[in-house]
Design a protein around this motif. Structure first.
Motif, short mmCIF file in Angstrom:
data_model
loop_
_atom_site.label_atom_id
_atom_site.label_comp_id
_atom_site.label_asym_id
_atom_site.label_seq_id
_atom_site.Cartn_x
_atom_site.Cartn_y
_atom_site.Cartn_z
N GLY A 59 -7.89 7.35 -47.91
CA GLY A 59 -9.34 7.31 -47.83
C GLY A 59 -9.96 6.55 -48.97
N TYR A 60 -11.26 6.35 -48.89
CA TYR A 60 -12.01 5.69 -49.95
C TYR A 60 -12.70 6.74 -50.80
CZ TYR A 60 -11.52 1.11 -47.69
OH TYR A 60 -11.03 -0.05 -47.16
N VAL A 61 -12.69 6.52 -52.11
CA VAL A 61 -13.37 7.41 -53.04
C VAL A 61 -14.88 7.33 -52.79
CG1 VAL A 61 -13.85 7.80 -55.50
CG2 VAL A 61 -11.54 7.16 -54.74
N SER A 62 -15.59 8.43 -53.01
CA SER A 62 -17.02 8.47 -52.75
C SER A 62 -17.74 7.38 -53.54
CB SER A 62 -17.60 9.84 -53.15
OG SER A 62 -17.58 10.01 -54.56
N ASP A 63 -18.86 6.92 -52.99
CA ASP A 63 -19.63 5.86 -53.63
C ASP A 63 -20.04 6.23 -55.05
OD1 ASP A 63 -19.50 4.20 -51.42
OD2 ASP A 63 -21.35 4.99 -50.56
N SER A 64 -20.54 7.44 -55.23
CA SER A 64 -21.04 7.84 -56.55
C SER A 64 -19.92 7.84 -57.59
CB SER A 64 -21.69 9.22 -56.48
OG SER A 64 -20.77 10.19 -56.03
N MET A 66 -16.99 6.21 -57.40
CA MET A 66 -16.47 4.86 -57.58
C MET A 66 -17.39 4.04 -58.47
SD MET A 66 -13.74 3.30 -56.46
CE MET A 66 -13.41 2.42 -57.99
N CYS A 67 -18.68 4.19 -58.29
CA CYS A 67 -19.63 3.44 -59.13
C CYS A 67 -19.57 3.90 -60.58
CB CYS A 67 -21.05 3.60 -58.57
SG CYS A 67 -21.31 2.76 -56.99
N ASP A 68 -19.38 5.20 -60.78
CA ASP A 68 -19.23 5.71 -62.15
C ASP A 68 -18.01 5.11 -62.83
OD1 ASP A 68 -21.49 7.25 -61.98
OD2 ASP A 68 -20.43 9.13 -61.55
N ILE A 69 -16.91 5.05 -62.08
CA ILE A 69 -15.67 4.50 -62.63
C ILE A 69 -15.83 3.02 -62.94
CG2 ILE A 69 -13.25 3.98 -62.11
CD1 ILE A 69 -13.19 6.57 -60.44
N LEU A 70 -16.48 2.29 -62.02
CA LEU A 70 -16.65 0.85 -62.19
C LEU A 70 -17.65 0.50 -63.28
CD1 LEU A 70 -15.53 -1.70 -60.67
CD2 LEU A 70 -14.91 0.52 -59.70
N GLU A 71 -18.65 1.34 -63.49
CA GLU A 71 -19.68 1.01 -64.47
C GLU A 71 -19.09 0.81 -65.85
OE1 GLU A 71 -24.22 2.31 -65.58
OE2 GLU A 71 -22.92 3.77 -64.62
N ASP A 72 -18.14 1.64 -66.22
CA ASP A 72 -17.51 1.51 -67.54
C ASP A 72 -16.76 0.19 -67.64
OD1 ASP A 72 -16.47 2.61 -70.14
OD2 ASP A 72 -14.58 2.39 -69.07
#
Length: 220
Positions: A59-64, A66-72
């Motif tokens: 599955g895909y990780v939730s948007d919220s 995933m965005c937290d992980i990517l922001e860093d």
């Protein structure tokens, strides 16, 4: 000029191979969301516990999250990048656009790798990854002894590369990522690439597509 490029496509379409080549050619940072999430799992902790059940079933990780992980990661790579597998949803694309806009930047273009489903299934059955350097590719690209062509460590099949997981990820791709592709197409910012050709041919097509995106950006 710092480029901000998105590489989209179904699972096993070659995003990892082409993304790394593109990033090296353009001297950009490269991010594979899949590799980043697998690194999160290896590091352990609360975030790993949260994403592990989702990744285990393809599955895909939730948007919220995933965005937290990517922001860093984005905050540490502001001088241009190639994003492989992000944004996967319209909500993630909205996040990326807002994040860049706050810094006076924008996405320069998106490339969509296109491969027939039957070929994707065959690729999944032969796909391997290096746990040391993150290289991914096909078994016929390995050196003798199943060695990674990039660093020489032993490569192996990915734990999540079952046919069942692929089918699940492919349906998720059609439902959530295709609308992102169509959004960039409507904006005139999409470069489709036939990724069913040999790797070097695809790489040349990607190079031509990026040159065209850069040319279009200079005219705008």
């Amino acid at each position: 000029m710092a480029l901000h490029l998105i590489l989209l496509g179904p699972p096993a379409s070659g995003k990892g191979t082409q993304g790394r080549r593109l990033a090296e050619r353009e001297e950009l940072a490269y991010l594979s969301t899949g590799a980043l999430l697998r690194e999160v799992l290896r590091n352990g902790g609360p975030v790993a516990d949260e994403v592990r059940p989702t990744l285990a079933v393809g599955g895909y990780v939730s948007d919220s999250l995933m965005c937290d992980i990517l922001e860093d990661w984005l905050a540490r790579h502001e001088d241009g990048w190639v994003l492989d597998g992000f944004p996967r949803t319209v909500a993630q694309d909205d996040f990326l656009k807002h994040w860049l806009a706050a810094k006076g930047q924008a996405v320069d273009g998106a490339l969509a790798l296109e491969v027939p489903k039957a070929e994707l299934v065959q690729r999944i059955e032969e796909r391997v990854e290096c746990p040391s350097c993150g290289w991914s590719g096909q078994t016929n690209q390995l050196k003798e002894g199943f060695q990674c062509p990039s660093c020489g460590e032993k490569a192996a099949r990915r734990d999540d590369d079952s046919l069942e997981n692929f089918m699940h990820r492919f349906e998720e791709y059609k439902e959530h990522t295709v609308p992102v592709i169509e959004r960039y197409r409507a904006l005139g910012m999409l470069a489709p690439v036939d990724a069913s050709e040999p790797i070097d041919v695809v790489s040349k097509c990607v190079e031509q597509a990026v040159n065209q995106l850069k040319s279009d950006g200079q005219k705008a």
